[in-house]
Design a protein around this motif. Sequence first.
Motif, PDB file in Angstrom:
ATOM      1  N   SER A 179       0.823  -1.202   0.000  1.00 29.11           N
ATOM      2  CA  SER A 179       0.000   0.000   0.000  1.00 29.11           C
ATOM      3  C   SER A 179       0.862   1.260   0.000  1.00 29.11           C
ATOM      4  N   GLN A 180       1.953   1.227   0.767  1.00 23.56           N
ATOM      5  CA  GLN A 180       2.850   2.378   0.811  1.00 23.56           C
ATOM      6  C   GLN A 180       3.533   2.580  -0.535  1.00 23.56           C
ATOM      7  N   GLN A 181       3.918   1.493  -1.153  1.00 22.14           N
ATOM      8  CA  GLN A 181       4.526   1.601  -2.478  1.00 22.14           C
ATOM      9  C   GLN A 181       3.547   2.228  -3.480  1.00 22.14           C
ATOM     10  N   GLU A 182       2.297   1.796  -3.389  1.00 21.85           N
ATOM     11  CA  GLU A 182       1.281   2.360  -4.283  1.00 21.85           C
ATOM     12  C   GLU A 182       1.064   3.841  -3.979  1.00 21.85           C
ATOM     13  N   ALA A 183       1.049   4.198  -2.697  1.00 22.31           N
ATOM     14  CA  ALA A 183       0.903   5.613  -2.327  1.00 22.31           C
ATOM     15  C   ALA A 183       2.096   6.423  -2.818  1.00 22.31           C
ATOM     16  N   ASP A 184       3.289   5.841  -2.696  1.00 22.21           N
ATOM     17  CA  ASP A 184       4.487   6.535  -3.186  1.00 22.21           C
ATOM     18  C   ASP A 184       4.397   6.769  -4.692  1.00 22.21           C
ATOM     19  N   ARG A 185       3.939   5.742  -5.395  1.00 22.59           N
ATOM     20  CA  ARG A 185       3.824   5.880  -6.855  1.00 22.59           C
ATOM     21  C   ARG A 185       2.811   6.954  -7.238  1.00 22.59           C
ATOM     22  N   LEU A 186       1.634   6.904  -6.603  1.00 22.33           N
ATOM     23  CA  LEU A 186       0.598   7.890  -6.924  1.00 22.33           C
ATOM     24  C   LEU A 186       1.052   9.316  -6.572  1.00 22.33           C
ATOM     25  N   ARG A 187       1.724   9.441  -5.419  1.00 20.74           N
ATOM     26  CA  ARG A 187       2.208  10.759  -5.010  1.00 20.74           C
ATOM     27  C   ARG A 187       3.214  11.290  -5.994  1.00 20.74           C
ATOM     28  N   GLN A 188       4.057  10.371  -6.470  1.00 18.64           N
ATOM     29  CA  GLN A 188       5.059  10.781  -7.456  1.00 18.64           C
ATOM     30  C   GLN A 188       4.395  11.210  -8.744  1.00 18.64           C
ATOM     31  N   GLU A 189       3.413  10.469  -9.191  1.00 19.34           N
ATOM     32  CA  GLU A 189       2.693  10.818 -10.423  1.00 19.34           C
ATOM     33  C   GLU A 189       1.944  12.140 -10.250  1.00 19.34           C
ATOM     34  N   GLU A 190       1.269  12.290  -9.103  1.00 21.69           N
ATOM     35  CA  GLU A 190       0.533  13.529  -8.847  1.00 21.69           C
ATOM     36  C   GLU A 190       1.480  14.731  -8.818  1.00 21.69           C
ATOM     37  N   HIS A 191       2.612  14.557  -8.153  1.00 24.35           N
ATOM     38  CA  HIS A 191       3.578  15.645  -8.042  1.00 24.35           C
ATOM     39  C   HIS A 191       4.167  15.986  -9.406  1.00 24.35           C
ATOM     40  N   THR A 192       4.431  14.977 -10.198  1.00 24.39           N
ATOM     41  CA  THR A 192       4.967  15.202 -11.546  1.00 24.39           C
ATOM     42  C   THR A 192       3.947  15.954 -12.395  1.00 24.39           C
ATOM     43  N   ALA A 193       2.683  15.534 -12.336  1.00 24.85           N
ATOM     44  CA  ALA A 193       1.618  16.217 -13.086  1.00 24.85           C
ATOM     45  C   ALA A 193       1.451  17.658 -12.610  1.00 24.85           C
ATOM     46  N   PHE A 194       1.574  17.830 -11.311  1.00 22.25           N
ATOM     47  CA  PHE A 194       1.464  19.200 -10.759  1.00 22.25           C
ATOM     48  C   PHE A 194       2.578  20.085 -11.282  1.00 22.25           C
ATOM     49  N   LEU A 195       3.766  19.585 -11.270  1.00 21.50           N
ATOM     50  CA  LEU A 195       4.890  20.381 -11.742  1.00 21.50           C
ATOM     51  C   LEU A 195       4.720  20.761 -13.208  1.00 21.50           C
ATOM     52  N   ALA A 196       4.268  19.788 -14.000  1.00 19.77           N
ATOM     53  CA  ALA A 196       4.050  20.083 -15.426  1.00 19.77           C
ATOM     54  C   ALA A 196       2.951  21.117 -15.614  1.00 19.77           C
ATOM     55  N   SER A 197       1.849  20.907 -14.919  1.00 24.58           N
ATOM     56  CA  SER A 197       0.723  21.846 -15.020  1.00 24.58           C
ATOM     57  C   SER A 197       1.113  23.221 -14.508  1.00 24.58           C
ATOM     58  N   LYS A 198       1.872  23.265 -13.404  1.00 18.88           N
ATOM     59  CA  LYS A 198       2.313  24.540 -12.842  1.00 18.88           C
ATOM     60  C   LYS A 198       3.214  25.272 -13.821  1.00 18.88           C
TER      61      LYS A 198
END
Length: 380
Positions: free
Chosen positions: A181-200
């Motif tokens: 579950s933590q690995q999945e959370a890490d992956r999603l957080r990384q994807e969300e953060h990457t998308a945020f940076l691109a959108s920002k």
Amino acid sequence: ADIETQGTLHQDCMTKAEDYEAETKSRAEELKALAAAKQMLQEVVSGSASDDASFLQLRAAEPVGFGVLRQVRVLARRQRSAELAQLATQMASALHGRDPFAKVEALLADMLAKLQEAAGMDATRKAHCDKELNETAEKKSDKSDDIEKLATSIDVSRARSSKLKEEVAALQSALARLAKSQQEADRLRQEEHTAFLASKAETEKALTLLRSALRVLKEYYGQEAAHEDSEGGASGIIGLIEVCESLFEKSLADITSEEEAAAAEYTAVSKANDIEKAAKEKDVAYKVQESTMLDKTLAEESADRDRTQAELDALLEYQARLQGDCSGTAESYEERKSRRAAEIAGLRAAQATLEGETALLQRGVVHQRLRGRQRVLRAA
């Protein structure tokens, strides 16, 4: 046979006494002695002078000790004793030899000593058997109790160890799920953060361009008076760009806020997962340690039980052998004790009878010697 012998001896002695009385009427002392002998013989007939009958047996040169022999034979039959029967045979043989009383007395003494020794050995053996059987029974009870306690403790330890291992397996499974579950959370957080940076980046870039355009237009229309006629159109364009700028600023604020909320949630979830992981890992370590100690205790208790069971098996084997040795005969100790006592009492009675016959024999010999001396004196 003894009664017939006594009757015959009585008749012979009576005849000889009467003849002797007729020949020596002048001898008052001899008449007195014969009268006394006649009275003694009459008592023999009535059964009240058995000692004098023994004296007559001696006079007739007949083997002595038949009364003792008869006692031993009766005792042998009553007790069904082969040893006493053999003793009677030896006594019968001794009675026909020289010095019968001494030989019979020796035979009786030897047999009595043998029976007393056997009785003593029986008593010692009985005491040994009772002691060993009692001690073996106590040890058997103690070993059985020890085995029962060990078996109970082994069952408890095995059940507890098994439960702990099940709990450890469940905890390890939960830790695996938590890690996943933590690995999945890490992956999603990384994807969300990457998308945020691109959108920002795109939003900031757009804002930069819009602000640059506004600056250019405002400078242009503010510096040229000649463009006063176009101020209405310019205002519309500048207003439109300002609206777009506002929208992009709002979008940047929204995605930034969402990023911050997601990051905070991720941090909280990760922290909770770390706490849960640490607790479960600590619980696993404790349960594994306890299970390991229980398994060690279980192995030791199992070894103790096996050793105690082996000792109990040896005790049972010894007890069975001891019972066979101590009670393997058809005759019990009490029966043997009673029989030995009867045999010893019978032989002592025979000894008493023999002593009586010996005393009577000695009195007869002395009497015969006195009579002989009297005859010598009278002849002189």
